[in-house]
Design a protein around this motif. Structure first.
Motif, PDB file in Angstrom:
ATOM      1  N   SER A  27      -9.513  30.599   7.835  1.00 58.11           N
ATOM      2  CA  SER A  27     -10.076  29.413   8.494  1.00 58.11           C
ATOM      3  C   SER A  27      -9.020  28.375   8.855  1.00 58.11           C
ATOM      4  CB  SER A  27     -11.142  28.768   7.602  1.00 58.11           C
ATOM      5  OG  SER A  27     -10.563  28.321   6.383  1.00 58.11           O
TER       6      SER A  27
ATOM      7  N   HIS B 205     -13.504  26.174   9.826  1.00 58.02           N
ATOM      8  CA  HIS B 205     -13.956  27.501  10.250  1.00 58.02           C
ATOM      9  C   HIS B 205     -13.277  27.821  11.575  1.00 58.02           C
ATOM     10  CE1 HIS B 205     -16.449  31.027  10.704  1.00 58.02           C
ATOM     11  NE2 HIS B 205     -16.802  30.639  11.901  1.00 58.02           N
TER      12      HIS B 205
ATOM     13  N   ILE C  75     -21.043  27.582   8.007  1.00 59.40           N
ATOM     14  CA  ILE C  75     -20.300  28.673   8.607  1.00 59.40           C
ATOM     15  C   ILE C  75     -21.217  29.585   9.416  1.00 59.40           C
ATOM     16  CG2 ILE C  75     -18.938  30.741   8.100  1.00 59.40           C
ATOM     17  CD1 ILE C  75     -17.762  29.215   5.719  1.00 59.40           C
TER      18      ILE C  75
END
Length: 253
Positions: free
Chosen positions: A47, A211, A246
């Motif tokens: 990420s 993310h 996410i």
């Protein structure tokens, strides 16, 4: 002149339109601020957490944008940031105090002078004053992590950056580190990267979640957890909140 209240509210660490590219991966643009207290950096593998931490610690430079450390701007006799890498172990043979003396010597210069009393203060802050003459190889895993935090404290930085500080520790050792983080967060900006939702629930007031190289959340731990119960949100609520973020980002993409 800035009032004491305004100074206390000013962010200690700020990312301004920051971008960093590494091969095909890009982090940013990132615009976030960190104040005094413990903040957690969350995100799945890949990420951008490692890149984010290295940028915050000054180990790598951004391609564009900037990072501001207000502690360095106000006082050039202190370090901008202290850093604990995830794989910190320290050499086995040196004694604890001698190792910190070497680190202090390496960091002194350019207006920054780390004295013997600063080493004493760092050892006291992490509850290792009674092990100052012990060889590093004789320390427990939890003590070695605390030594790593002690070296990060040298130079009295206003910002402390810790990469996975409880990884590999047993439950009692993790609890010791969490208590230490809470104590440090009373006066310093502490940024912690972790995969453990228990660490976040126990120590962090705020969270930044990444993310795919983008900030998908920046706010209070309670807001991430969506927990209306009194006291700190639980680890399960923190984990659910992160997963929902996410999954929602992936669905949107």
């Amino acid at each position: 002149m800035t009032s004491p209240a305004a100074q206390a509210a000013a962010p200690m660490l700020s990312f301004r339109s920051l971008v960093k590219k590494r091969g095909s991966f890009a982090l940013g643009p990132v615009d976030v601020e960190f104040n005094v207290g413990v903040s957690a950096l969350l995100g799945a593998n890949g990420s951008g957490k490692t890149t984010f931490m290295q940028l915050a610690a000054g180990l790598i430079a951004p391609d564009s944008g900037s990072i501001e450390h207000s502690s360095r701007a106000e006082n050039r006799t202190v370090s901008a940031a202290g850093f604990l890498p995830q794989d910190f172990s320290g050499p086995r043979r040196p004694r604890v105090r001698d190792y910190l003396r070497f680190i202090a010597w390496c960091r002194s210069g350019g207006g920054l002078r780390i004295r013997e009393s600063d080493i004493d203060d760092a050892l006291s802050a992490v509850d290792l004053a009674d092990r100052a003459d012990s060889r590093i190889g004789t320390l427990s895993g939890g003590m070695v992590k605390r030594l790593g935090i002690a070296q990060a404290l040298l130079g009295d930085p206003g910002v402390i950056i810790l990469d996975e500080p409880t990884v590999g520790l047993d439950p009692l050792q993790r609890q010791e580190i969490r208590i230490l983080l809470q104590r440090l967060g009373e006066q310093k900006t502490v940024l912690v990267s972790t995969h453990l939702s228990e660490d976040v629930a126990a120590t962090a007031k705020n969270v930044v979640a990444l993310h795919g190289g983008h900030v998908v959340f920046s706010g209070s731990t309670r807001a991430l957890a969506g927990d209306d119960a009194p006291g700190r949100p639980g680890a399960e609520a923190v984990e659910r909140g992160l997963i929902a973020l996410i999954e929602g980002r992936a669905a949107h993409a």
